[in-house]
Scaffold this motif. Structure first.
Motif, PDB file in Angstrom:
ATOM      1  N   ARG A 258       0.833  -1.291   0.024  1.00 38.46           N
ATOM      2  CA  ARG A 258      -0.040   0.090  -0.040  1.00 38.46           C
ATOM      3  C   ARG A 258       0.947   1.275   0.067  1.00 38.46           C
ATOM      4  O   ARG A 258       1.680   1.471   0.629  1.00 38.46           O
ATOM      5  CB  ARG A 258      -0.805  -0.057   1.321  1.00 38.46           C
ATOM      6  CG  ARG A 258      -1.638   1.286   1.506  1.00 38.46           C
ATOM      7  CD  ARG A 258      -2.782   1.661   0.706  1.00 38.46           C
ATOM      8  NE  ARG A 258      -3.338   2.802   0.881  1.00 38.46           N
ATOM      9  CZ  ARG A 258      -4.058   3.394  -0.092  1.00 38.46           C
ATOM     10  NH1 ARG A 258      -3.823   2.871  -1.517  1.00 38.46           N
ATOM     11  NH2 ARG A 258      -4.461   4.664   0.301  1.00 38.46           N
ATOM     12  N   PHE A 259       0.551   2.017  -0.999  1.00 36.32           N
ATOM     13  CA  PHE A 259       1.141   3.540  -1.083  1.00 36.32           C
ATOM     14  C   PHE A 259       0.263   4.326  -0.676  1.00 36.32           C
ATOM     15  O   PHE A 259      -1.013   4.362  -1.289  1.00 36.32           O
ATOM     16  CB  PHE A 259       1.968   3.637  -2.292  1.00 36.32           C
ATOM     17  CG  PHE A 259       2.978   2.817  -2.678  1.00 36.32           C
ATOM     18  CD1 PHE A 259       3.900   2.489  -1.935  1.00 36.32           C
ATOM     19  CD2 PHE A 259       2.846   2.011  -3.855  1.00 36.32           C
ATOM     20  CE1 PHE A 259       4.834   1.522  -2.579  1.00 36.32           C
ATOM     21  CE2 PHE A 259       3.688   1.005  -4.260  1.00 36.32           C
ATOM     22  CZ  PHE A 259       4.623   0.798  -3.546  1.00 36.32           C
ATOM     23  N   MET A 260       0.495   5.338   0.241  1.00 40.14           N
ATOM     24  CA  MET A 260      -0.358   6.278   0.537  1.00 40.14           C
ATOM     25  C   MET A 260      -0.031   7.688   0.210  1.00 40.14           C
ATOM     26  O   MET A 260       0.638   8.368   0.843  1.00 40.14           O
ATOM     27  CB  MET A 260      -0.705   6.237   1.898  1.00 40.14           C
ATOM     28  CG  MET A 260      -1.583   7.094   2.662  1.00 40.14           C
ATOM     29  SD  MET A 260      -3.308   6.984   2.308  1.00 40.14           S
ATOM     30  CE  MET A 260      -3.677   8.598   1.181  1.00 40.14           C
ATOM     31  N   PRO A 261      -0.397   8.279  -1.077  1.00 38.60           N
ATOM     32  CA  PRO A 261      -0.075   9.339  -1.703  1.00 38.60           C
ATOM     33  C   PRO A 261      -0.718  10.516  -1.388  1.00 38.60           C
ATOM     34  O   PRO A 261      -2.061  10.444  -1.216  1.00 38.60           O
ATOM     35  CB  PRO A 261      -0.088   9.111  -3.092  1.00 38.60           C
ATOM     36  CG  PRO A 261      -1.114   8.020  -3.461  1.00 38.60           C
ATOM     37  CD  PRO A 261      -1.252   7.394  -2.237  1.00 38.60           C
ATOM     38  N   TYR A 262      -0.236  11.505  -0.703  1.00 37.76           N
ATOM     39  CA  TYR A 262      -0.846  12.878  -0.401  1.00 37.76           C
ATOM     40  C   TYR A 262      -0.428  13.715  -1.526  1.00 37.76           C
ATOM     41  O   TYR A 262       0.477  13.849  -2.011  1.00 37.76           O
ATOM     42  CB  TYR A 262      -0.699  13.349   0.801  1.00 37.76           C
ATOM     43  CG  TYR A 262      -0.881  12.645   2.238  1.00 37.76           C
ATOM     44  CD1 TYR A 262      -2.125  12.047   2.418  1.00 37.76           C
ATOM     45  CD2 TYR A 262       0.242  12.017   2.991  1.00 37.76           C
ATOM     46  CE1 TYR A 262      -2.246  11.469   3.587  1.00 37.76           C
ATOM     47  CE2 TYR A 262      -0.186  11.444   4.131  1.00 37.76           C
ATOM     48  CZ  TYR A 262      -1.258  10.941   4.353  1.00 37.76           C
ATOM     49  OH  TYR A 262      -1.400  10.159   5.348  1.00 37.76           O
ATOM     50  N   PRO A 263      -1.498  14.676  -1.945  1.00 38.90           N
ATOM     51  CA  PRO A 263      -1.030  15.720  -2.693  1.00 38.90           C
ATOM     52  C   PRO A 263      -0.174  16.942  -2.156  1.00 38.90           C
ATOM     53  O   PRO A 263      -0.487  16.837  -0.760  1.00 38.90           O
ATOM     54  CB  PRO A 263      -2.507  16.646  -3.048  1.00 38.90           C
ATOM     55  CG  PRO A 263      -3.522  15.700  -2.213  1.00 38.90           C
ATOM     56  CD  PRO A 263      -2.783  14.497  -1.747  1.00 38.90           C
ATOM     57  N   GLY A 264       0.897  17.175  -2.793  1.00 35.33           N
ATOM     58  CA  GLY A 264       1.843  18.056  -2.086  1.00 35.33           C
ATOM     59  C   GLY A 264       1.388  19.197  -1.545  1.00 35.33           C
ATOM     60  O   GLY A 264       1.809  19.982  -0.804  1.00 35.33           O
ATOM     61  N   THR A 265       0.345  19.939  -2.498  1.00 34.62           N
ATOM     62  CA  THR A 265      -0.294  21.254  -2.286  1.00 34.62           C
ATOM     63  C   THR A 265      -1.721  21.075  -2.663  1.00 34.62           C
ATOM     64  O   THR A 265      -2.200  19.959  -3.133  1.00 34.62           O
ATOM     65  CB  THR A 265       0.210  22.538  -3.260  1.00 34.62           C
ATOM     66  OG1 THR A 265      -0.021  21.940  -4.472  1.00 34.62           O
ATOM     67  CG2 THR A 265       1.770  22.322  -3.021  1.00 34.62           C
ATOM     68  N   CYS A 266      -2.671  21.804  -2.197  1.00 32.31           N
ATOM     69  CA  CYS A 266      -3.814  21.676  -2.852  1.00 32.31           C
ATOM     70  C   CYS A 266      -4.182  22.365  -4.099  1.00 32.31           C
ATOM     71  O   CYS A 266      -5.230  22.386  -4.812  1.00 32.31           O
ATOM     72  CB  CYS A 266      -4.932  22.535  -2.004  1.00 32.31           C
ATOM     73  SG  CYS A 266      -4.324  24.163  -1.548  1.00 32.31           S
ATOM     74  N   HIS A 267      -3.138  22.353  -4.826  1.00 29.67           N
ATOM     75  CA  HIS A 267      -3.068  22.737  -6.428  1.00 29.67           C
ATOM     76  C   HIS A 267      -3.831  21.586  -7.154  1.00 29.67           C
ATOM     77  O   HIS A 267      -3.489  20.195  -6.911  1.00 29.67           O
ATOM     78  CB  HIS A 267      -1.796  23.095  -6.859  1.00 29.67           C
ATOM     79  CG  HIS A 267      -1.844  23.703  -8.315  1.00 29.67           C
ATOM     80  ND1 HIS A 267      -2.671  22.967  -9.519  1.00 29.67           N
ATOM     81  CD2 HIS A 267      -1.659  24.926  -8.927  1.00 29.67           C
ATOM     82  CE1 HIS A 267      -2.676  23.841 -10.449  1.00 29.67           C
ATOM     83  NE2 HIS A 267      -1.934  24.870 -10.375  1.00 29.67           N
TER      84      HIS A 267
END
Ligand code: BG6
Length: 494
Positions: A258-267
Motif C-alpha cells: 500500500r502506498f498512501m500518496p497525499y497531494p503535495g499542495t492543494c493545487h
C-alpha cells in the motif's frame, strides 16, 4: 458503532520463506531467485538502495555460477529451517493467534516443472504448521513471496510467459490439497504490485545491465512486466476457483504494497496526480482481483505509454468470475505526489518517495504515518466492501544488544502503538478488519537492502550482514509488550 477490536481479531506475525528459512538447497530444494540477490555490503556507496533493488543480467549470472552460501544472505536467512521448533515456541509464548508464513515454491517443486512434489519440502511445512496448530496458532499461507525457481526464469523469462500459469497452478493445487484444513487465509501473491517497481522480485524478469543507469530503468520491459502481472491475475483467479471447488468457505486474498500518496499542495494538478498515483500503483491491482474488472484508467495509461498487455480470450471472464474473498495489504509509510520535480525525496518501501515535512522518518528514510493507515483502511473498505487484512507493518531499525543480553526497542513499541491506535480508529469508522500480522515478527534479512542489520523483529536473531553469528534467538522488550497487547485484545497498549 464498533468501539474496539473484534473478539476474534487475528493478532499475528509475518515472515517470508526466503528471508527467514535458510536451508539453502537442503533436502531437495532447488535454487530460487532470492538465492541470487547479493548482499548490500558488496555495493559501492554511490549505488545506494536504488540499485540494490535491481538484479541485472550480469549479477544474476554470477550468482547462478556461485555454489555454496557466498555473499547471498537469502541463502541463510534467519535459519528457521533449523530453528523452527524454537521459533514456534516463542510465537506461542507471545500468544500469536496467526502466523503468516510463505511456502518456497523451489522447496516443493525444485525446478518448477516436476510433475510430483518434493516430499521433503512438504514435510518441512507440515512440521511447522503442525507445531503452530498444536499451539492454536492459525496460518496465513502465502504461496509466492518474491521468489520462484530459477529454472522458470532461465527457461521462460519468468511470469511474462503464460506457461508459468500452468506450472504455478500445479504448485497451488498441491498446497491447497495438502494444507487446506490448516490454513485460515491463502494468499497466492505477496504484493502483486511489486513487479512494477522490482520486476525481478515481482515477476521474475532480469533486466539488461545498462537498464540500471536509466532514469526509468524498466521502460523497455514495461509490456513484459504488465503481461507478467496479468498472468498472475489469471493464476490468482484459477487459484480462487480451485480453492472454492475444494471448499467454498476457504478464504483467498489478494495483497498490495500500500502506498498512501497525499497531494503535495492543494493545487488541483497535485490532487489529480495523487489520485493517478493511487490508481496506477494500488487500485489497479485490487480493482482487478477484488472487483474482477480491468479499470478504464489503466486502458488509457497503457495506450498512452505504448504498453501492450498480452491477454488471451477468456482471461477477463475468468478474472470476473473468481474475485478474492479478502483484501490484504502491507503498510509502512506514506508519500507525496507533486508535479514539482525538485521536491525533496526520501526512501520508501519498493520505491523512493517525496518527503512530507509533517512526518518523522525511520533510519532508512521511510516516513512514519499511522494516520495514513487509518485512511488506507477506510479507502479500501469503502471501495471493495470486503474484509481487510494488514499482512505487514513494522519498523526496520538497528537494535543494540546490551551487555546483559537485553534489547531495548522503545522506538518499535512507539511505532506499533501508534499504528494499533489508528487501526482501532478505523474499526470505529466501520472498517471490517480481520487481522494484523506484524512484519517480521522475528528478525529476517531485509528484502530491499539485503541486510540483517535492518531489523523488524520482536525476536532477535544473532547474525550479522555477512551471516556470522550463532543464530541464537533473544526476546526484545517489544516481545513482552506485544504479548500484553494480544492478551488484552488491543486494550493494553501501555
Ligand atoms: C515488504 C515485503 O514489501 O516489505 C517484505 O513484502 C519486506 O518482504 C518488507 O521485507 C520490508 O521491507 P525491507 O526492504 O525493509 O525488508
Amino acid at each position: 458503532m464498533k468501539t474496539t477490536f473484534p473478539t476474534d481479531f487475528l493478532w499475528g506475525g509475518a515472515t517470508a520463506a526466503h528471508q527467514v528459512e535458510g536451508g539453502f538447497m537442503e533436502d531437495g530444494k532447488g535454487m530460487d531467485t532470492s538465492d541470487c540477490r547479493l548482499t548490500s555490503t558488496k555495493y559501492g556507496p554511490e549505488q545506494a538502495n536504488r540499485f540494490m533493488k535491481i538484479e541485472t543480467r550480469s549479477m544474476y549470472e554470477q550468482a547462478l555460477a556461485t555454489e555454496g552460501l557466498g555473499d547471498y544472505p537469502f541463502r541463510w536467512g534467519a535459519d528457521e529451517y533449523h530453528h523452527w521448533e524454537e521459533d514456534v515456541e516463542l510465537f506461542a509464548e507471545m500468544g500469536l493467534k496467526i502466523y503468516r508464513l510463505s511456502f518456497a515454491w523451489s522447496r516443493i517443486f525444485p525446478t518448477g516443472e516436476e510433475t510430483e512434489p518434493n516430499q521433503a519440502g512438504l514435510d518441512y511445512y507440515r512440521k511447522v504448521i503442525g507445531a503452530c496448530r498444536a499451539h492454536g496458532i492459525k496460518i496465513y499461507g502465502t504461496m509466492v513471496h518474491y521468489s520462484m525457481p530459477v529454472n522458470l526464469v532461465n527457461k521462460y523469462g519468468g511470469w511474462k510467459d503464460r506457461h508459468v500459469i500452468e506450472l504455478f497452478c500445479r504448485y497451488a493445487k498441491v498446497l491447497l490439497e495438502e494444507f487446506h484444513d490448516d490454513v485460515e487465509i491463502w494468499l497466492p501473491f505477496n504484493e502483486v504490485n511489486s513487479g512494477v517497481f522490482h520486476p525481478y522480485n515481482g515477476v521474475g524478469i532480469v533486466v539488461d545491465d545498462e537498464c540500471a543507469t536509466w532514469d526509468d530503468p524498466f521502460r523497455n520491459v514495461k509490456s513484459d512486466i504488465y503481461t507478467g502481472i496479468h498472468n498472475q491475475f489469471v493464476a490468482n483467479a484459477l487459484t480462487v476457483k480451485m480453492a472454492h471447488e475444494i471448499d467454498p468457505s476457504i478464504k483467498v486474498s489478494c495483497m498490495i504494497a500500500r502506498f498512501m500518496p497525499y497531494p503535495g499542495t492543494c493545487h488541483p494538478e497535485n490532487v489529480l496526480l495523487a489520485l493517478q498515483d493511487q490508481q496506477r500503483d494500488n487500485f489497479f491491482f485490487t480493482d482487478v482481483m477484488a472487483r474482477g474488472t480491468y479499470p478504464g484508467y489503466m486502458d488509457r495509461y497503457f495506450t498512452e505509454n505504448g504498453i501492450e498487455v498480452r491477454m488471451e480470450d477468456g482471461d477477463l471472464d475468468l478474472i470476473a468470475a473468481y474475485p478474492v474473498d479478502v483484501v490484504s495489504f502491507s503498510y509502512y509509510f506514506s508519500s507525496i505526489s507533486a508535479t514539482d520535480d525538485t521536491w525533496e525525496t526520501t526512501d520508501g518501501n519498493l520505491t523512493a518517495a517525496k518527503a512530507n515535512p509533517y512526518l518523522e522518518k525511520s533510519e532508512w528514510g521511510w516516513q512514519k504515518d499511522p494516520i495514513g493507515l487509518r485512511i488506507s483502511l477506510n479507502l479500501l473498505w469503502d471501495r471493495y466492501q470486503k474484509p481487510l487484512f494488514i499482512a505487514e507493518n513494522g519498523l526496520g531499525a538497528k537494535d543494540v544488544v546490551e551487555e546483559d543480553g537485553s534489547i531495548h526497542d522503545p522506538y518499535r513499541v512507539d511505532y506499533l502503538r501508534d499504528h494499533f491506535l489508528a487501526m482501532k480508529e478505523a474499526i470505529k469508522d466501520g472498517v471490517d478488519l480481520l487481522g494484523y500480522t506484524m512484519w517480521g515478527i522475528i528478525d529476517v534479512v531485509s528484502s530491499g537492502t539485503i541486510q540483517m542489520s535492518k531489523r523488524y523483529g520482536m525476536i532477535y536473531v544473532d547474525c550479522d550482514d555477512e551471516g556470522n553469528g550463532t543464530f541464537e534467538r533473544r526476546k526484545k522488550d517489544s516481545f513482552e509488550w506485544y504479548k500484553k497487547v494480544i492478551a488484552s485484545n488491543g486494550e493494553n497498549l501501555a
